[in-house]
Design a protein around this motif. Sequence first.
Motif, PDB file in Angstrom:
ATOM      1  N   SER A   1     -30.127 111.121 150.859  1.00 41.35           N
ATOM      2  CA  SER A   1     -31.291 110.554 150.187  1.00 41.35           C
ATOM      3  C   SER A   1     -31.823 109.394 150.999  1.00 41.35           C
ATOM      4  O   SER A   1     -31.097 108.759 151.769  1.00 41.35           O
ATOM      5  CB  SER A   1     -30.918 110.081 148.778  1.00 41.35           C
ATOM      6  N   ASP A   2     -33.117 109.126 150.828  1.00 42.17           N
ATOM      7  CA  ASP A   2     -33.699 107.946 151.464  1.00 42.17           C
ATOM      8  C   ASP A   2     -33.907 106.836 150.447  1.00 42.17           C
ATOM      9  O   ASP A   2     -34.543 105.834 150.736  1.00 42.17           O
ATOM     10  CB  ASP A   2     -35.019 108.305 152.146  1.00 42.17           C
ATOM     11  N   ARG A   3     -33.381 107.020 149.250  1.00 42.75           N
ATOM     12  CA  ARG A   3     -33.422 105.957 148.244  1.00 42.75           C
ATOM     13  C   ARG A   3     -32.065 105.890 147.557  1.00 42.75           C
ATOM     14  O   ARG A   3     -31.332 106.878 147.501  1.00 42.75           O
ATOM     15  CB  ARG A   3     -34.550 106.172 147.244  1.00 42.75           C
ATOM     16  N   TYR A   4     -31.780 104.699 147.012  1.00 41.82           N
ATOM     17  CA  TYR A   4     -30.448 104.459 146.467  1.00 41.82           C
ATOM     18  C   TYR A   4     -30.565 103.681 145.158  1.00 41.82           C
ATOM     19  O   TYR A   4     -31.472 102.874 144.969  1.00 41.82           O
ATOM     20  CB  TYR A   4     -29.604 103.653 147.461  1.00 41.82           C
ATOM     21  N   PHE A   5     -29.606 103.943 144.289  1.00 39.02           N
ATOM     22  CA  PHE A   5     -29.429 103.153 143.072  1.00 39.02           C
ATOM     23  C   PHE A   5     -28.106 102.417 143.265  1.00 39.02           C
ATOM     24  O   PHE A   5     -27.032 103.009 143.180  1.00 39.02           O
ATOM     25  CB  PHE A   5     -29.401 104.056 141.853  1.00 39.02           C
ATOM     26  N   VAL A   6     -28.205 101.121 143.572  1.00 33.03           N
ATOM     27  CA  VAL A   6     -27.052 100.329 143.970  1.00 33.03           C
ATOM     28  C   VAL A   6     -26.637  99.434 142.811  1.00 33.03           C
ATOM     29  O   VAL A   6     -27.401  98.564 142.387  1.00 33.03           O
ATOM     30  CB  VAL A   6     -27.368  99.475 145.210  1.00 33.03           C
ATOM     31  N   LEU A   7     -25.434  99.639 142.306  1.00 30.63           N
ATOM     32  CA  LEU A   7     -24.891  98.800 141.247  1.00 30.63           C
ATOM     33  C   LEU A   7     -23.958  97.774 141.877  1.00 30.63           C
ATOM     34  O   LEU A   7     -22.921  98.133 142.445  1.00 30.63           O
ATOM     35  CB  LEU A   7     -24.112  99.636 140.234  1.00 30.63           C
ATOM     36  N   VAL A   8     -24.324  96.496 141.807  1.00 26.89           N
ATOM     37  CA  VAL A   8     -23.445  95.412 142.242  1.00 26.89           C
ATOM     38  C   VAL A   8     -22.854  94.803 140.983  1.00 26.89           C
ATOM     39  O   VAL A   8     -23.568  94.232 140.161  1.00 26.89           O
ATOM     40  CB  VAL A   8     -24.210  94.369 143.075  1.00 26.89           C
ATOM     41  N   MET A   9     -21.553  94.957 140.828  1.00 27.52           N
ATOM     42  CA  MET A   9     -20.923  94.621 139.558  1.00 27.52           C
ATOM     43  C   MET A   9     -19.689  93.754 139.767  1.00 27.52           C
ATOM     44  O   MET A   9     -19.192  93.604 140.887  1.00 27.52           O
ATOM     45  CB  MET A   9     -20.591  95.909 138.792  1.00 27.52           C
ATOM     46  N   GLY A  10     -19.209  93.191 138.677  1.00 30.11           N
ATOM     47  CA  GLY A  10     -18.034  92.326 138.715  1.00 30.11           C
ATOM     48  C   GLY A  10     -18.118  91.290 137.616  1.00 30.11           C
ATOM     49  O   GLY A  10     -19.197  91.022 137.073  1.00 30.11           O
ATOM     50  N   VAL A  11     -17.004  90.692 137.287  1.00 30.69           N
ATOM     51  CA  VAL A  11     -16.985  89.716 136.201  1.00 30.69           C
ATOM     52  C   VAL A  11     -17.877  88.521 136.549  1.00 30.69           C
ATOM     53  O   VAL A  11     -18.119  88.239 137.733  1.00 30.69           O
ATOM     54  CB  VAL A  11     -15.548  89.219 135.905  1.00 30.69           C
ATOM     55  N   PRO A  12     -18.377  87.815 135.537  1.00 28.35           N
ATOM     56  CA  PRO A  12     -19.152  86.605 135.813  1.00 28.35           C
ATOM     57  C   PRO A  12     -18.351  85.632 136.677  1.00 28.35           C
ATOM     58  O   PRO A  12     -17.188  85.337 136.385  1.00 28.35           O
ATOM     59  CB  PRO A  12     -19.408  86.029 134.421  1.00 28.35           C
ATOM     60  N   GLY A  13     -18.965  85.153 137.748  1.00 22.71           N
ATOM     61  CA  GLY A  13     -18.288  84.260 138.670  1.00 22.71           C
ATOM     62  C   GLY A  13     -17.650  84.955 139.857  1.00 22.71           C
ATOM     63  O   GLY A  13     -17.081  84.291 140.732  1.00 22.71           O
ATOM     64  N   SER A  14     -17.756  86.272 139.923  1.00 23.15           N
ATOM     65  CA  SER A  14     -17.108  87.023 141.002  1.00 23.15           C
ATOM     66  C   SER A  14     -17.862  86.943 142.319  1.00 23.15           C
ATOM     67  O   SER A  14     -17.357  87.384 143.355  1.00 23.15           O
ATOM     68  CB  SER A  14     -16.946  88.495 140.604  1.00 23.15           C
ATOM     69  N   GLY A  15     -19.077  86.406 142.318  1.00 22.36           N
ATOM     70  CA  GLY A  15     -19.855  86.276 143.546  1.00 22.36           C
ATOM     71  C   GLY A  15     -20.861  87.382 143.763  1.00 22.36           C
ATOM     72  O   GLY A  15     -21.474  87.471 144.829  1.00 22.36           O
ATOM     73  N   LYS A  16     -21.090  88.210 142.746  1.00 20.32           N
ATOM     74  CA  LYS A  16     -21.985  89.357 142.942  1.00 20.32           C
ATOM     75  C   LYS A  16     -23.435  88.940 143.159  1.00 20.32           C
ATOM     76  O   LYS A  16     -24.141  89.556 143.967  1.00 20.32           O
ATOM     77  CB  LYS A  16     -21.874  90.337 141.770  1.00 20.32           C
ATOM     78  N   THR A  17     -23.897  87.904 142.482  1.00 18.45           N
ATOM     79  CA  THR A  17     -25.288  87.494 142.649  1.00 18.45           C
ATOM     80  C   THR A  17     -25.512  86.866 144.019  1.00 18.45           C
ATOM     81  O   THR A  17     -26.532  87.103 144.668  1.00 18.45           O
ATOM     82  CB  THR A  17     -25.704  86.535 141.522  1.00 18.45           C
ATOM     83  N   THR A  18     -24.556  86.076 144.483  1.00 20.96           N
ATOM     84  CA  THR A  18     -24.656  85.524 145.833  1.00 20.96           C
ATOM     85  C   THR A  18     -24.765  86.650 146.857  1.00 20.96           C
ATOM     86  O   THR A  18     -25.621  86.622 147.754  1.00 20.96           O
ATOM     87  CB  THR A  18     -23.432  84.640 146.140  1.00 20.96           C
ATOM     88  N   LEU A  19     -23.905  87.666 146.730  1.00 15.25           N
ATOM     89  CA  LEU A  19     -23.948  88.803 147.646  1.00 15.25           C
ATOM     90  C   LEU A  19     -25.241  89.585 147.491  1.00 15.25           C
ATOM     91  O   LEU A  19     -25.902  89.927 148.482  1.00 15.25           O
ATOM     92  CB  LEU A  19     -22.748  89.721 147.385  1.00 15.25           C
ATOM     93  N   ALA A  20     -25.622  89.883 146.246  1.00 12.46           N
ATOM     94  CA  ALA A  20     -26.827  90.682 146.018  1.00 12.46           C
ATOM     95  C   ALA A  20     -28.055  90.015 146.628  1.00 12.46           C
ATOM     96  O   ALA A  20     -28.902  90.682 147.233  1.00 12.46           O
ATOM     97  CB  ALA A  20     -27.026  90.892 144.516  1.00 12.46           C
ATOM     98  N   ARG A  21     -28.172  88.711 146.507  1.00 12.55           N
ATOM     99  CA  ARG A  21     -29.348  88.012 147.033  1.00 12.55           C
ATOM    100  C   ARG A  21     -29.328  87.931 148.556  1.00 12.55           C
ATOM    101  O   ARG A  21     -30.386  87.948 149.189  1.00 12.55           O
ATOM    102  CB  ARG A  21     -29.457  86.631 146.383  1.00 12.55           C
ATOM    103  N   ARG A  22     -28.141  87.877 149.134  1.00 13.11           N
ATOM    104  CA  ARG A  22     -28.064  87.943 150.603  1.00 13.11           C
ATOM    105  C   ARG A  22     -28.556  89.304 151.094  1.00 13.11           C
ATOM    106  O   ARG A  22     -29.254  89.395 152.105  1.00 13.11           O
ATOM    107  CB  ARG A  22     -26.626  87.696 151.060  1.00 13.11           C
ATOM    108  N   ILE A  23     -28.184  90.354 150.385  1.00 11.28           N
ATOM    109  CA  ILE A  23     -28.626  91.702 150.770  1.00 11.28           C
ATOM    110  C   ILE A  23     -30.129  91.837 150.593  1.00 11.28           C
ATOM    111  O   ILE A  23     -30.836  92.336 151.471  1.00 11.28           O
ATOM    112  CB  ILE A  23     -27.886  92.755 149.922  1.00 11.28           C
ATOM    113  N   ILE A  24     -30.642  91.391 149.462  1.00 14.88           N
ATOM    114  CA  ILE A  24     -32.041  91.645 149.128  1.00 14.88           C
ATOM    115  C   ILE A  24     -32.980  90.873 150.048  1.00 14.88           C
ATOM    116  O   ILE A  24     -34.156  91.235 150.205  1.00 14.88           O
ATOM    117  CB  ILE A  24     -32.299  91.325 147.637  1.00 14.88           C
ATOM    118  N   ARG A  25     -32.490  89.816 150.664  1.00 17.63           N
ATOM    119  CA  ARG A  25     -33.303  89.090 151.643  1.00 17.63           C
ATOM    120  C   ARG A  25     -33.452  89.866 152.953  1.00 17.63           C
ATOM    121  O   ARG A  25     -34.271  89.509 153.787  1.00 17.63           O
ATOM    122  CB  ARG A  25     -32.707  87.703 151.904  1.00 17.63           C
TER     123      ARG A  25
END
Length: 201
Positions: free
Chosen positions: A3-27
């Motif tokens: 596929s040339d498109r993806y549905f990416v689930l970045v998951m983990g407990v609150p505080g696990s660092g997922k938002t920090t990682l997700a925002r690094r990727i999305i930039r």
Amino acid sequence: MTSDRYFVLVMGVPGSGKTTLARRIIRRVHWVYLDNNFIMDPFYAETRDSPEFVGLRPRFYEALYNVAAHNLALGNTVLLDAPHVRPMKDPRWWGQMQYLADDACAALKVVRCYCSEATLRRRIEDRAEKRDVAKLQDWEGFLREEPIRSPIPVDHVEINTEIETATDDKVLRYVMGGDLSNMPIKRGCGGSVGGIGNAHS
């Protein structure tokens, strides 16, 4: 699935660092970024435990998945940043996520972030969010409800946000098949992603 498109689930407990990682990727990539807090915070910024919020939580996630589905249908790759610790135990939920991807001819990709319990607690204390007060008051109960590394019954990649480096490269290689040499470089004004919210969520 190719596929040339993806549905990416970045998951983990609150505080696990997922938002920090997700925002690094999305930039770095031209993907749609969805964070469950964007929908919930305007209504319940200070709690995730009140009876009112718990009653409405399924509707908030229904709205989130609806936005994701419409973006996937338009041909966009979607990165969804949300804990999903409770539903990851439910095979029916995984079926729903796979259906959202398949319906848009997208490939489902799952990323789980984790760290040690000590680091998790320090991050939650440091960010000082009102919605975390109940977690800290009943820490053992929080971890019983949201274990740091519950089993995930589908193909996924594990990211230890406490010790690993170049984690955004690792995720992008997993999602896109290993070769990043032809990945388009995202250029922008360098502003904040989403405008509000803290890291380490």
